[in-house]
Design an enzyme around this catalytic site. Sequence first.
Site, mmCIF file in Angstrom:
data_model
loop_
_atom_site.group_PDB
_atom_site.id
_atom_site.type_symbol
_atom_site.label_atom_id
_atom_site.label_comp_id
_atom_site.label_asym_id
_atom_site.label_seq_id
_atom_site.Cartn_x
_atom_site.Cartn_y
_atom_site.Cartn_z
ATOM 1 N N ASP A 179 -31.159 19.091 47.446
ATOM 2 C CA ASP A 179 -32.406 18.432 47.053
ATOM 3 C C ASP A 179 -32.400 18.154 45.558
ATOM 4 O O ASP A 179 -31.702 18.823 44.789
ATOM 5 C CB ASP A 179 -33.607 19.318 47.397
ATOM 6 C CG ASP A 179 -33.670 20.579 46.531
ATOM 7 O OD1 ASP A 179 -34.507 20.638 45.610
ATOM 8 O OD2 ASP A 179 -32.853 21.494 46.766
ATOM 9 N N GLY A 322 -28.902 24.305 41.737
ATOM 10 C CA GLY A 322 -29.403 23.534 42.872
ATOM 11 C C GLY A 322 -28.701 22.196 43.001
ATOM 12 O O GLY A 322 -27.524 22.048 42.646
ATOM 13 N N GLU A 323 -29.427 21.201 43.544
ATOM 14 C CA GLU A 323 -28.933 19.826 43.659
ATOM 15 C C GLU A 323 -27.706 19.705 44.560
ATOM 16 O O GLU A 323 -26.953 18.737 44.482
ATOM 17 C CB GLU A 323 -28.605 19.248 42.278
ATOM 18 C CG GLU A 323 -29.749 19.324 41.292
ATOM 19 C CD GLU A 323 -29.351 18.907 39.874
ATOM 20 O OE1 GLU A 323 -28.402 18.112 39.736
ATOM 21 O OE2 GLU A 323 -29.978 19.370 38.925
ATOM 22 N N GLY A 324 -27.455 20.688 45.417
ATOM 23 C CA GLY A 324 -26.297 20.636 46.302
ATOM 24 C C GLY A 324 -25.022 21.166 45.682
ATOM 25 O O GLY A 324 -23.977 21.200 46.342
#
Length: 362
Positions: A179, A322-324
């Site tokens: 996300d 985060g962010e994959g």
Amino acid sequence: MSSLNLDDFSDLIERPDSGTRRDAEERRERLTVPPGSLGRLDELGEWLAAAQGAVPVKALKQPRVVLFAGDHGVASLDVSGRPAGSAHLLVRAALEGESPVAVLARLADVPVRIVDAGLDCDPALLPDEVVRHRVRRGSGRIDIEDALTATEAEMAVRLGMAIADEEADSGTDLVVLGDLSVGGTTAAATLIAALCGTDASVVTGRGGAGIDDLAWMRKCAAVRDALRRARPVLGDQLELLAAVGGADLAAMTGFLLQSAVRRMPVILDGVVSAACALVGQRAAFRAPDWWLAGQLSGEPAQAKALDRMALNPLLDQGVTVGEGSGALLALPLVRAAAALAAELPEKAAEPEPDTTEPAAAE
């Protein structure tokens, strides 16, 4: 009343092929490398074989990173390390190749797809292929109001389902899911606390950007207030996503469920994808069999959700960005497991013992 019922996914999702998994386990016993000597890579190879329905397992040829983007109104309470409404800056950095996930995707030679489900910015700031799916501009402040209307929640889930279908139809054989959000970990913590029956303080972490103690207390209070709004709608996953989720979280939930229907494996990243997976598990108990936990992010809510789904993270490197990114770091392990399972040779067959009797002497 919504025409979409997430419980219907329970009848649509089957487990990975258990017969194929047994065949993969038997083949593993015949390899030249002793069983167990490759650790979890053996288990990963067998899981992939079952997901693909193929022995030996096939190499992963078209993995893809899919990131759902959105802003959350609760970020206006200063519960995030980033300013409210700034998720579009994360999207821009990823598009320009300047974020961790962009660097890692380049290294792994994996394309990145970004889907704007609920960014709070002018659509003209980003490419049309990113913003054209937007459900609404920002999600509501979940401590005092619904994140989405019932119609918007259904639209978001259907958006995720459509993206999953597009990926499966294009030949994507594994998805790294993440996300790009501001305030998303607050909504995720609320969903997980509601579904696991825990208090706000047990699930509230410090997010990907990190926050100080005062911000953590504000975040904890926001989760507590949102939980009061979540508990009355626990019986309906769509209502729950509308009340305390958000457009990006609802879309990710739809994506995960439809990916399982399409037999497309997914690597989960952090607490946001874990929260969506937990909602998905509530709708369809077989769905988690199609997902891997890429990493342990350090968020207490993520650990709780993964434990509830019996998913054991592949990595624990302290990656909180985060962010994959953490899930993408796990991709080489999955690729290695597939290569080893497919390419290691089997032992030579034992020669048949000679049972013929010697000829009698003259």
